[in-house]
Design a protein around this motif. Structure first.
Motif, mmCIF file in Angstrom:
data_model
loop_
_atom_site.group_PDB
_atom_site.id
_atom_site.type_symbol
_atom_site.label_atom_id
_atom_site.label_comp_id
_atom_site.label_asym_id
_atom_site.label_seq_id
_atom_site.Cartn_x
_atom_site.Cartn_y
_atom_site.Cartn_z
ATOM 1 N N ASP A 75 0.808 -1.219 0.000
ATOM 2 C CA ASP A 75 0.000 0.000 0.000
ATOM 3 C C ASP A 75 0.843 1.272 0.000
ATOM 4 O O ASP A 75 0.312 2.378 -0.092
ATOM 5 C CB ASP A 75 -0.928 0.016 1.223
ATOM 6 N N GLY A 76 2.137 1.122 0.125
ATOM 7 C CA GLY A 76 2.993 2.294 0.169
ATOM 8 C C GLY A 76 3.360 2.782 -1.218
ATOM 9 O O GLY A 76 2.827 2.318 -2.234
ATOM 10 N N PRO A 77 4.286 3.721 -1.296
ATOM 11 C CA PRO A 77 4.744 4.205 -2.596
ATOM 12 C C PRO A 77 5.577 3.163 -3.323
ATOM 13 O O PRO A 77 5.900 2.111 -2.750
ATOM 14 C CB PRO A 77 5.597 5.424 -2.219
ATOM 15 N N GLU A 78 5.929 3.459 -4.562
ATOM 16 C CA GLU A 78 6.871 2.615 -5.283
ATOM 17 C C GLU A 78 8.267 2.911 -4.747
ATOM 18 O O GLU A 78 8.714 4.042 -4.752
ATOM 19 C CB GLU A 78 6.827 2.919 -6.778
ATOM 20 N N PHE A 79 8.952 1.874 -4.287
ATOM 21 C CA PHE A 79 10.310 2.028 -3.792
ATOM 22 C C PHE A 79 11.285 1.577 -4.872
ATOM 23 O O PHE A 79 11.106 0.521 -5.482
ATOM 24 C CB PHE A 79 10.524 1.201 -2.525
#
Length: 324
Positions: A75-79
């Protein structure tokens, strides 16, 4: 010059480009900054660089940062992570990072200083890097460093930048970005180069991907504010159709292998500029200013962000407490 886009995707590079020139920062402090950056809503975060820890000691904890990012789940940003060799690409994917940026300098002088290889030699390695990344189910972006100027060779012939861009697509790059590594570009030169890349390479990008020739080329841009023109260059890039920009929280940054290069454009200042111009980023400006203040605390010195000092015209500065 076309109409302004409705949205620009910002990639936060403060954890990598922002810290690579500094004395090594403890991993737990970096993780605090990572958490603050995720809280801003930024869609993409460059976590680290999988490069030689002897050459860039500040990036020695690359695997640890990749592990910390896994706590945010899907669910976080693209790392993503930056690499400078096939070996770095293997380390990145082994650590679970499959969004990879590979740097190829358009100028031989910087390429030799940065990766001990000529531009042609570094470009040839793109195919192997692409294979490693694609075998892991990832995507590869080639960042063309010194796209406008080199600290060793002087102005970069646009034909060299175009050849690197074309060669990277031919060797498997999924997207490209042009980088003003030493902060010498100006808006007119930015527009001219981006227009040429789009005109000459967009058809090729479509063919390389097996798509119709008219398919747009995904082109990003990375600017340093060394001579005070970084935001103006970013604005020119947006007007030229670029919708993916790099920025570093607090305006920290610089290249260890490019003498005189200093900080990136500040994420919070880019968000302020775009939002006030009707271009969305999805980034909360208050949270970005708080993250910039934390970056200064962690690094132990002021960054280069004027907005952090002055505050948004609607908000008080988190540093001075004064409203503007």
């Amino acid at each position: 010059m076309g109409a302004l886009p409705r949205r620009v995707r910002i990639r936060e590079v403060g954890l990598r480009d922002g810290l690579q020139n500094e004395a090594p920062v403890a991993t737990d402090a970096k993780v605090r900054l990572l958490e603050a950056l995720v809280a801003t809503g930024v869609p993409r975060i460059e976590l680290t660089a999988f490069v030689s820890p002897r050459a860039v000691p500040a990036m020695a904890d690359a695997a640890g940062m990749a592990a910390a990012a896994r706590a945010f789940g899907d669910d976080g940003p693209e790392f993503s992570a930056l690499v400078a060799s096939p070996g770095g690409a293997r380390r990145a994917v082994d650590a679970g990072v499959t969004a990879v940026e590979y740097v190829v300098s358009a100028a031989d002088g910087h390429s030799l200083a940065n990766v001990k290889a000529t531009t042609g030699e570094a470009l040839e390695r793109t195919a192997e890097v692409a294979r490693i990344v694609h075998d892991a189910g990832g995507r590869l972006e080639v960042i063309i460093a010194t796209a406008w100027d080199c600290p060793f060779d002087g102005p970069t012939d646009p034909e060299r930048t175009l050849r690197v861009a074309a060669g990277a697509l031919q060797r498997g790059a999924d997207s490209l970005a042009v980088a003003d590594t030493i902060g010498t570009a100006t808006p007119g030169r930015v527009t001219t180069l981006i227009d040429r890349i789009r005109a000459e390479l967009a058809p090729q990008a479509g063919r390389e991907r097996g798509a119709p020739a008219a398919q747009d080329l995904t082109l990003g841009a990375h600017f340093h504010n060394t001579r005070g023109a970084g935001l103006a260059c970013a604005w020119a890039a947006v007007q030229a159709g670029v919708t993916e920009l790099d920025a570093a929280i607090g305006g920290f940054g610089g290249c260890p292998f490019a003498p005189g290069a200093s900080g990136n454009i500040a994420t919070e200042e880019l968000v302020y500029l775009l939002a006030d111009s009707g271009v969305g980023t999805g980034i909360d400006l208050d949270a970005a200013l708080a993250a910039a203040a934390l970056a200064e605390e962690i690094v132990g010195k002021p960054g280069a962000s004027n907005l952090l000092r002055a505050g948004d015209r609607k908000r008080a500065s988190p540093i001075t407490g004064a409203a503007t």
